[in-house]
Scaffold this motif. Structure first.
Motif, PDB file in Angstrom:
ATOM      1  N   VAL A   1      30.440  29.747  40.945  1.00 53.78           N
ATOM      2  CA  VAL A   1      31.839  30.162  40.842  1.00 53.78           C
ATOM      3  C   VAL A   1      32.722  29.062  41.429  1.00 53.78           C
ATOM      4  O   VAL A   1      32.405  28.493  42.474  1.00 53.78           O
ATOM      5  N   ALA A   2      33.809  28.788  40.759  1.00 53.31           N
ATOM      6  CA  ALA A   2      34.752  27.767  41.238  1.00 53.31           C
ATOM      7  C   ALA A   2      35.337  28.188  42.579  1.00 53.31           C
ATOM      8  O   ALA A   2      35.691  29.348  42.783  1.00 53.31           O
ATOM      9  N   LYS A   3      35.455  27.224  43.485  1.00 55.38           N
ATOM     10  CA  LYS A   3      36.066  27.515  44.786  1.00 55.38           C
ATOM     11  C   LYS A   3      37.477  28.057  44.610  1.00 55.38           C
ATOM     12  O   LYS A   3      37.888  28.967  45.329  1.00 55.38           O
ATOM     13  N   VAL A   4      38.213  27.546  43.646  1.00 54.62           N
ATOM     14  CA  VAL A   4      39.565  28.049  43.421  1.00 54.62           C
ATOM     15  C   VAL A   4      39.533  29.533  43.077  1.00 54.62           C
ATOM     16  O   VAL A   4      40.400  30.294  43.515  1.00 54.62           O
ATOM     17  N   ASN A   5      38.528  29.996  42.341  1.00 51.14           N
ATOM     18  CA  ASN A   5      38.429  31.425  42.034  1.00 51.14           C
ATOM     19  C   ASN A   5      38.099  32.233  43.278  1.00 51.14           C
ATOM     20  O   ASN A   5      38.630  33.327  43.472  1.00 51.14           O
ATOM     21  N   ILE A   6      37.227  31.705  44.113  1.00 50.51           N
ATOM     22  CA  ILE A   6      36.903  32.373  45.377  1.00 50.51           C
ATOM     23  C   ILE A   6      38.168  32.489  46.223  1.00 50.51           C
ATOM     24  O   ILE A   6      38.468  33.557  46.769  1.00 50.51           O
ATOM     25  N   ASP A   7      38.916  31.400  46.299  1.00 48.16           N
ATOM     26  CA  ASP A   7      40.178  31.402  47.055  1.00 48.16           C
ATOM     27  C   ASP A   7      41.172  32.398  46.462  1.00 48.16           C
ATOM     28  O   ASP A   7      41.857  33.121  47.201  1.00 48.16           O
ATOM     29  N   LEU A   8      41.269  32.423  45.126  1.00 48.16           N
ATOM     30  CA  LEU A   8      42.211  33.337  44.478  1.00 48.16           C
ATOM     31  C   LEU A   8      41.865  34.797  44.739  1.00 48.16           C
ATOM     32  O   LEU A   8      42.766  35.608  44.986  1.00 48.16           O
ATOM     33  N   PHE A   9      40.593  35.148  44.697  1.00 49.07           N
ATOM     34  CA  PHE A   9      40.207  36.532  44.978  1.00 49.07           C
ATOM     35  C   PHE A   9      40.618  36.934  46.395  1.00 49.07           C
ATOM     36  O   PHE A   9      41.117  38.039  46.623  1.00 49.07           O
ATOM     37  N   LYS A  10      40.450  36.026  47.342  1.00 45.83           N
ATOM     38  CA  LYS A  10      40.883  36.297  48.721  1.00 45.83           C
ATOM     39  C   LYS A  10      42.398  36.467  48.782  1.00 45.83           C
ATOM     40  O   LYS A  10      42.912  37.340  49.478  1.00 45.83           O
TER      41      LYS A  10
END
Length: 190
Positions: free
Chosen positions: A26-35
């Motif tokens: 999973v893209a780090k940006v997606n992980i960040d966005l979910f947070k």
């Protein structure tokens, strides 16, 4: 779609995983966005409007990351690898999706990107495109580590980016016409 695009581009930029240092997952940006989405939800329920405004601004900034990565990937494909019209039109589509925000930060950077990525561009300089984007990261609210660099899995290193030359001149009207033409062409190729 933007999240799927981010997961696809993180493989090209070694920005997958929780630390943003992997070529799969999973893209780090997606992980960040979910947070950030979770934070925003909490801020709404707690009526923390000023905090919510900051969270929304951060979300907006991060949503540009896969578009920037896509543009730079196609700048490399066209400018360095010599790929043809399909790569040019895909690059133009990505570029013109993000150009308004780039122009808001730096009109010369936007003109450089448009001149290199526009439909009918006489040439494409990967270095000029990368350097133009990177000059706007601070204004956009993102960082070099958020975007990464196009990654060579063969060399296990980022592709080299040489210093850019002087900024190109380009008409923003021509850029708009190119954006429409590239979008129509991209959909026709699907």
């Amino acid at each position: 779609m933007p999240m799927a695009l981010a997961d696809k581009r993180c493989q090209n930029y070694k920005t997958c995983g929780a630390l943003g240092n992997e070529v799969s997952g999973v893209a780090k940006v997606n992980i960040d966005l979910f947070k950030l989405f979770q934070s925003g939800t909490a801020e709404i329920s707690q009526k923390k409007c000023s905090d919510l405004e900051k969270t929304v601004a951060t979300i907006s900034s991060k949503m540009y990351i896969p578009l920037i990565q896509g543009t730079m990937r196609y700048a490399h494909s066209v400018g360095t690898l010599g790929e043809g019209e399909k790569a040019k039109s895909e690059g133009a589509t990505f570029a013109f999706a993000v150009l308004p925000m780039i122009a808001n930060c730096d009109t010369n950077a936007a003109k450089t990107i448009a001149a290199n990525m526009g439909v009918g561009a006489s040439s494409t300089s990967y270095a000029d495109v990368v350097n133009a984007f990177e000059s706007t990261y601070s204004c956009l609210g993102i960082s070099q580590s958020d975007v990464g660099r196009l990654w060579s899995v063969v060399d296990n290193a980022p592709y080299a980016v040489r210093d850019a030359g002087p900024a190109s001149t380009f008409s923003m009207i021509g850029a708009a016409v190119g954006a429409v033409a590239s979008t129509v062409f991209a959909f026709a190729m699907m």
